[in-house]
Design an enzyme around this catalytic site. Structure first.
Site, PDB file in Angstrom:
ATOM      1  CB  CYS A   1     -11.857  -3.986  -5.805  1.00 51.05           C
ATOM      2  SG  CYS A   1     -11.724  -5.568  -6.671  1.00 51.05           S
TER       3      CYS A   1
ATOM      4  CB  CYS B   1     -11.722  -9.242  -4.078  1.00 52.93           C
ATOM      5  SG  CYS B   1     -10.597  -7.882  -3.777  1.00 52.93           S
TER       6      CYS B   1
ATOM      7  CB  CYS C   1     -11.700  -8.473  -8.448  1.00 53.56           C
ATOM      8  SG  CYS C   1     -10.214  -8.737  -7.466  1.00 53.56           S
TER       9      CYS C   1
ATOM     10  CE  LYS D   1      -4.777  -5.668  -8.230  1.00 56.92           C
ATOM     11  NZ  LYS D   1      -5.968  -5.553  -7.395  1.00 56.92           N
TER      12      LYS D   1
ATOM     13  NE  ARG E   1      -4.372 -12.123  -3.621  1.00 55.38           N
ATOM     14  CZ  ARG E   1      -4.170 -12.775  -4.748  1.00 55.38           C
ATOM     15  NH1 ARG E   1      -4.064 -14.096  -4.713  1.00 55.38           N
ATOM     16  NH2 ARG E   1      -4.081 -12.146  -5.876  1.00 55.38           N
TER      17      ARG E   1
ATOM     18  NE  ARG F   1      -7.324 -11.016  -6.579  1.00 56.25           N
ATOM     19  CZ  ARG F   1      -8.334 -11.382  -5.789  1.00 56.25           C
ATOM     20  NH1 ARG F   1      -9.401 -11.958  -6.302  1.00 56.25           N
ATOM     21  NH2 ARG F   1      -8.238 -11.210  -4.473  1.00 56.25           N
TER      22      ARG F   1
ATOM     23  CE  LYS G   1      -2.466  -3.326  -6.064  1.00 56.80           C
ATOM     24  NZ  LYS G   1      -3.810  -2.997  -5.654  1.00 56.80           N
TER      25      LYS G   1
ATOM     26  CB  SER H   1       1.064  -6.332   0.960  1.00 58.49           C
ATOM     27  OG  SER H   1       0.712  -7.307  -0.018  1.00 58.49           O
TER      28      SER H   1
ATOM     29  CE1 TYR I   1      -0.584  -1.285   2.753  1.00 61.25           C
ATOM     30  CE2 TYR I   1       1.020  -2.125   1.168  1.00 61.25           C
ATOM     31  CZ  TYR I   1      -0.291  -1.991   1.588  1.00 61.25           C
ATOM     32  OH  TYR I   1      -1.305  -2.551   0.855  1.00 61.25           O
TER      33      TYR I   1
END
Ligand code: PBG
Ligand code: ZN
Length: 322
Positions: A118, A120, A128, A193, A203, A215, A246, A272, A311
């Protein structure tokens, strides 16, 4: 009483025997943020436990992870020169290209490398795609995305994860890869997404916030479960090898519905914001981090995800939570 479901909950042995969902470390992918330079290891404030690494330190971190069985990573490139046309995203000597080459040189097929595809983090405006009249141009963006995918594949990436949400990108990527002999590079589409506020901490990590606007003209509306299945099946038709949903926790219904509607493997990205909320509450002592994390991971598997990008997997493996 004829029916006493509690009989099968009497002790740990019987509970283990009848458990319907089991996790394995083989299911997990850890996202990494690679930055220019050397000797860089900078903690990302909004994501406790996650750092920006230059390639040399990335290799050290990956090596430590491999000892625990963490053998799948997803790479995001951060800190490249930004431009209107995002040309640094598809350069054949980009940060991500160099990182993939170094990782493959060090670990070969002991490490499975997925790259985010992507632009972005490479555009001045943070969208993006290629922007004209404040609108992200679909077909022009798809050309750039496909070139970026090919550069990563040529570097040795095992799997490409386009996260832009342009229409037709999976087919364009597949065709360009095949024309260039990369027939075995897999595609994990960020198929559904959603335009989500759970991406907030990322971000900061990827330095990719849109300067203006949001977006919503390309990512999905979170009110639309039927459209989500349409999106995902279109990607499967175009050659996606894996379909990803996602974010994760607020979208378990989408994972479950997609699993029932496709024979393509379903993945989830535990993003995140989901991660940082757990970390923050745990730091305050308001929740038991291990228990909350493992309950969440089982929820993804129960819903139908056979691949989990998170994560948390570093903590899970280093602290032996599984
Ligand atoms: C951008 C991108 C985002 C994430 C992955 N790729 C953010 C966005 O779409 O705004 C989010 C990942 C996360 O929050 O962990 N293509
Ligand atoms: Zn993007």
């Amino acid at each position: 009483m004829l029916n006493r479901p509690r009989r099968l909950r009497k002790n740990p042995l019987v509970r283990e025997m009848v458990a319907e969902t089991r996790l394995s470390k083989d299911m997990f992918i850890y996202p990494h943020f690679v930055v220019p330079g050397s000797g860089v290891s900078n903690p990302i404030a909004a994501m406790p436990g996650v750092s920006h690494f230059s390639i040399d330190n990335l290799i050290k971190d990956v090596e430590a992870g491999l000892k625990l069985g963490l053998n799948k990573i997803m790479l995001f490139g951060v800190g490249e020169e930004k431009s209107e046309d995002a040309h640094t995203a598809y350069a054949d000597n980009s940060l991500v290209v160099n990182a993939v080459k170094e990782l493959k040189k060090a670990f070969a097929d002991d490490l499975y490398v997925v790259t985010d595809v992507c632009v972005c983090s490479y555009t001045t405006h943070g969208h993006c795609g290629i922007l004209h009249d404040d609108y992200v141009q679909n077909d022009q963006t798809v050309e750039v995305i496909a070139k970026m995918a090919l550069a990563h594949a040529n570097a040795g990436a095992d799997m490409l994860a386009p996260s832009d949400m342009m229409d037709g990108r999976i087919q364009a990527i597949r065709e360009l890869l095949d024309q260039n002999g990369q027939v075995n590079t897999a595609i994990m589409s960020h198929a559904t997404k959603f335009a989500s506020s759970y991406y907030g901490p990322f971000r900061e990590a990827a330095d990719c916030a849109p300067g203006k606007g949001d977006r919503k003209a390309y990512q999905m509306d979170f009110r639309n479960p039927t459209e989500a299945i349409r999106e995902a099946l279109l990607d499967a038709e175009q050659g996606a090898d894996v379909l990803m949903v996602k974010p994760g926790l607020a979208y378990l219904d989408i994972i479950s519905k997609l699993k029932q509607n496709t024979n393509t493997p379903v993945a989830v990205y535990n993003v995140s914001g989901e991660y940082s909320m757990v970390k923050a509450a745990a730091e305050k002592g308001w929740i038991d981090e291990q228990k909350v994390v493992m309950e969440t991971m089982h929820a993804f598997a129960r819903a139908g995800a056979s691949i989990i990008t998170t994560y948390h997997i570093k903590d899970i493996l280093t602290k032996n939570w599984m």
